[in-house]
Design a protein around this motif. Structure first.
Motif, PDB file in Angstrom:
ATOM      1  N   VAL A 171       6.164 -68.221  64.030  1.00 27.66           N
ATOM      2  CA  VAL A 171       6.625 -69.548  63.638  1.00 27.66           C
ATOM      3  C   VAL A 171       8.138 -69.636  63.788  1.00 27.66           C
ATOM      4  N   SER A 172       8.628 -70.806  64.183  1.00 31.08           N
ATOM      5  CA  SER A 172      10.071 -71.060  64.164  1.00 31.08           C
ATOM      6  C   SER A 172      10.336 -72.138  63.129  1.00 31.08           C
ATOM      7  N   VAL A 173      11.452 -71.990  62.394  1.00 30.02           N
ATOM      8  CA  VAL A 173      11.777 -72.927  61.316  1.00 30.02           C
ATOM      9  C   VAL A 173      13.069 -73.664  61.650  1.00 30.02           C
ATOM     10  N   THR A 174      13.178 -74.888  61.168  1.00 33.90           N
ATOM     11  CA  THR A 174      14.341 -75.714  61.458  1.00 33.90           C
ATOM     12  C   THR A 174      15.375 -75.597  60.341  1.00 33.90           C
ATOM     13  N   ASP A 175      16.501 -76.270  60.550  1.00 31.15           N
ATOM     14  CA  ASP A 175      17.560 -76.273  59.534  1.00 31.15           C
ATOM     15  C   ASP A 175      17.234 -77.205  58.368  1.00 31.15           C
ATOM     16  N   ARG A 176      16.037 -77.789  58.365  1.00 30.86           N
ATOM     17  CA  ARG A 176      15.600 -78.636  57.256  1.00 30.86           C
ATOM     18  C   ARG A 176      14.575 -77.917  56.389  1.00 30.86           C
ATOM     19  N   SER A 177      14.436 -76.613  56.616  1.00 32.58           N
ATOM     20  CA  SER A 177      13.431 -75.848  55.884  1.00 32.58           C
ATOM     21  C   SER A 177      13.920 -75.372  54.523  1.00 32.58           C
ATOM     22  N   GLY A 178      15.199 -75.496  54.250  1.00 35.38           N
ATOM     23  CA  GLY A 178      15.731 -75.050  52.962  1.00 35.38           C
ATOM     24  C   GLY A 178      17.051 -74.344  53.133  1.00 35.38           C
ATOM     25  N   GLU A 179      18.019 -74.662  52.293  1.00 31.26           N
ATOM     26  CA  GLU A 179      19.358 -74.097  52.409  1.00 31.26           C
ATOM     27  C   GLU A 179      19.321 -72.578  52.268  1.00 31.26           C
ATOM     28  N   ALA A 180      20.000 -71.908  53.190  1.00 32.74           N
ATOM     29  CA  ALA A 180      20.049 -70.445  53.146  1.00 32.74           C
ATOM     30  C   ALA A 180      20.974 -69.976  52.032  1.00 32.74           C
ATOM     31  N   ARG A 181      20.603 -68.925  51.359  1.00 27.34           N
ATOM     32  CA  ARG A 181      21.380 -68.391  50.248  1.00 27.34           C
ATOM     33  C   ARG A 181      22.593 -67.605  50.743  1.00 27.34           C
ATOM     34  N   TYR A 182      23.572 -67.463  49.868  1.00 25.08           N
ATOM     35  CA  TYR A 182      24.718 -66.608  50.161  1.00 25.08           C
ATOM     36  C   TYR A 182      24.405 -65.192  49.691  1.00 25.08           C
ATOM     37  N   PRO A 183      24.786 -64.184  50.450  1.00 22.45           N
ATOM     38  CA  PRO A 183      24.557 -62.805  49.991  1.00 22.45           C
ATOM     39  C   PRO A 183      25.340 -62.528  48.714  1.00 22.45           C
ATOM     40  N   SER A 184      24.700 -61.905  47.768  1.00 25.49           N
ATOM     41  CA  SER A 184      25.374 -61.514  46.542  1.00 25.49           C
ATOM     42  C   SER A 184      26.150 -60.223  46.763  1.00 25.49           C
ATOM     43  N   PHE A 185      27.067 -59.910  45.855  1.00 23.76           N
ATOM     44  CA  PHE A 185      27.821 -58.657  45.975  1.00 23.76           C
ATOM     45  C   PHE A 185      26.870 -57.470  45.914  1.00 23.76           C
ATOM     46  N   LYS A 186      25.876 -57.556  45.040  1.00 19.34           N
ATOM     47  CA  LYS A 186      24.882 -56.485  44.935  1.00 19.34           C
ATOM     48  C   LYS A 186      24.112 -56.350  46.240  1.00 19.34           C
ATOM     49  N   GLY A 187      23.772 -57.486  46.860  1.00 20.89           N
ATOM     50  CA  GLY A 187      23.042 -57.453  48.118  1.00 20.89           C
ATOM     51  C   GLY A 187      23.870 -56.863  49.248  1.00 20.89           C
ATOM     52  N   ILE A 188      25.161 -57.177  49.272  1.00 21.73           N
ATOM     53  CA  ILE A 188      26.050 -56.654  50.311  1.00 21.73           C
ATOM     54  C   ILE A 188      26.159 -55.131  50.210  1.00 21.73           C
ATOM     55  N   VAL A 189      26.293 -54.637  48.979  1.00 19.82           N
ATOM     56  CA  VAL A 189      26.382 -53.188  48.769  1.00 19.82           C
ATOM     57  C   VAL A 189      25.069 -52.509  49.163  1.00 19.82           C
ATOM     58  N   ALA A 190      23.957 -53.118  48.765  1.00 17.81           N
ATOM     59  CA  ALA A 190      22.650 -52.531  49.069  1.00 17.81           C
ATOM     60  C   ALA A 190      22.374 -52.522  50.565  1.00 17.81           C
ATOM     61  N   ALA A 191      22.865 -53.549  51.280  1.00 20.23           N
ATOM     62  CA  ALA A 191      22.610 -53.652  52.720  1.00 20.23           C
ATOM     63  C   ALA A 191      23.193 -52.482  53.494  1.00 20.23           C
ATOM     64  N   LYS A 192      24.275 -51.920  53.004  1.00 10.17           N
ATOM     65  CA  LYS A 192      24.920 -50.809  53.689  1.00 10.17           C
ATOM     66  C   LYS A 192      24.052 -49.554  53.698  1.00 10.17           C
ATOM     67  N   LYS A 193      23.083 -49.487  52.780  1.00 10.68           N
ATOM     68  CA  LYS A 193      22.239 -48.304  52.671  1.00 10.68           C
ATOM     69  C   LYS A 193      20.874 -48.497  53.314  1.00 10.68           C
ATOM     70  N   LYS A 194      20.582 -49.705  53.756  1.00 10.22           N
ATOM     71  CA  LYS A 194      19.268 -49.969  54.348  1.00 10.22           C
ATOM     72  C   LYS A 194      19.242 -49.483  55.789  1.00 10.22           C
ATOM     73  N   PRO A 195      18.125 -48.928  56.231  1.00 14.41           N
ATOM     74  CA  PRO A 195      18.061 -48.309  57.561  1.00 14.41           C
ATOM     75  C   PRO A 195      18.089 -49.327  58.706  1.00 14.41           C
ATOM     76  N   VAL A 196      18.918 -49.027  59.713  1.00 15.92           N
ATOM     77  CA  VAL A 196      18.978 -49.816  60.949  1.00 15.92           C
ATOM     78  C   VAL A 196      18.697 -48.856  62.099  1.00 15.92           C
ATOM     79  N   THR A 197      17.587 -49.036  62.772  1.00 14.23           N
ATOM     80  CA  THR A 197      17.182 -48.175  63.873  1.00 14.23           C
ATOM     81  C   THR A 197      17.630 -48.778  65.197  1.00 14.23           C
ATOM     82  N   THR A 198      18.190 -47.951  66.065  1.00 14.85           N
ATOM     83  CA  THR A 198      18.643 -48.413  67.380  1.00 14.85           C
ATOM     84  C   THR A 198      17.666 -47.946  68.449  1.00 14.85           C
ATOM     85  N   TRP A 199      17.201 -48.908  69.263  1.00 12.07           N
ATOM     86  CA  TRP A 199      16.310 -48.598  70.377  1.00 12.07           C
ATOM     87  C   TRP A 199      16.991 -48.963  71.690  1.00 12.07           C
ATOM     88  N   SER A 200      16.764 -48.161  72.704  1.00 10.63           N
ATOM     89  CA  SER A 200      17.257 -48.444  74.054  1.00 10.63           C
ATOM     90  C   SER A 200      16.101 -48.949  74.906  1.00 10.63           C
TER      91      SER A 200
END
Length: 259
Positions: free
Chosen positions: A175-204
């Motif tokens: 599904v694709s959603v439009t910009d009328r689907s609901g205002e996107a939230r701002y990342p919280s400080f807690k979320g920003i800190v937690a994001a640094k520890k979440k795994p990001v896998t790189t594929w070639s």
């Protein structure tokens, strides 16, 4: 239920874009960000998790090394992990090549629902969602403004000029959603800190078993013949009201075929 959200790292819309000799965007010369329209896709995925309809969110992006910045912002808004397809041979890929790479990556990921934004804010083609759905043989619902998952089915509403349509598709689906689907939230400080520890896998490309000649400029089905900068803005017309402002305004609008 597991959700895969497709996101893109795009150049800042207000920046001065430069193009290389091969007519591709010089991304190193401009700052970038998570595509604003993709933030709505992230928001809808997070809402489904909060509603108890989904248990896991994975993000997928294809782009240069700096695209990880877009990934980290999405992870700060919510989600669990991400995949970054990174390969020098991808430079110059068009929509056909991009769709083939994203579809190949999704085949390696676990998902019940794939969510796209309605378009990227740089190319604005709006074709990738249905192209990827076709390659994966998934039912596709385009331009949704609401999403609901009930058991093994996705229910979405989309607004047209004449009506509000309710579409039901069996899972797995895209599904694709439009910009009328609901205002996107701002990342919280807690979320920003937690994001640094979440795994990001790189594929070639080799990880996806895609030959380099199938993508990039060499494998593109389209060709950019020329680029030129946008013309500078001209000074506007100032109308000073001396009793005839309404008439002069109407004449201006009529002369520019705006009336």
């Amino acid at each position: 239920m597991k959700i895969a959200v497709l996101i893109k790292y795009v150049p800042e819309a207000t920046a001065a874009w430069r193009f290389a000799e091969d007519h591709t965007l010089d991304r190193d010369s401009v700052d970038g960000r998570l595509s604003e329209l993709d933030e709505y896709a992230v928001e809808q995925a997070v809402r489904l998790v909060e509603a108890g309809s989904a248990t896991e969110i994975s993000y997928l992006t294809m782009g240069p090394a700096r695209a990880v910045d877009a990934v980290r912002k999405a992870l700060a808004m919510g989600g669990d992990r991400a995949v970054h397809v990174l390969d020098d041979a991808l430079h110059g890929s068009d929509a056909v090549g991009t769709a083939s790479v994203l579809a190949a990556a999704l085949r390696r990921m676990e998902f019940d629902l794939v969510i796209f934004g309605m378009a990227s804010t740089d190319a604005e083609m709006s074709v990738l969602p249905v192209m990827v759905a076709d390659l994966l043989r998934l039912p596709a619902v385009a331009n949704a403004v609401t999403l609901r998952v009930d058991g093994s089915a996705l229910t979405a509403e989309r607004e047209t000029d004449d009506a509000i349509e309710e579409v039901v598709a069996p899972l797995p689906a895209l599904v694709s959603v439009t910009d009328r689907s609901g205002e996107a939230r701002y990342p919280s400080f807690k979320g920003i800190v937690a994001a640094k520890k979440k795994p990001v896998t790189t594929w070639s490309l080799s990880d996806l078993e895609i030959a380099p000649e199938r993508v990039g400029t060499a494998g593109a089905a389209t060709e950019v013949l020329a680029v030129r900068p946008s013309p500078p803005r001209e000074a506007g017309t100032v109308i000073v009201d001396e009793g005839d402002a309404a008439v002069r305004l109407a004449e201006f609008l009529a002369a520019n075929k705006l009336l």
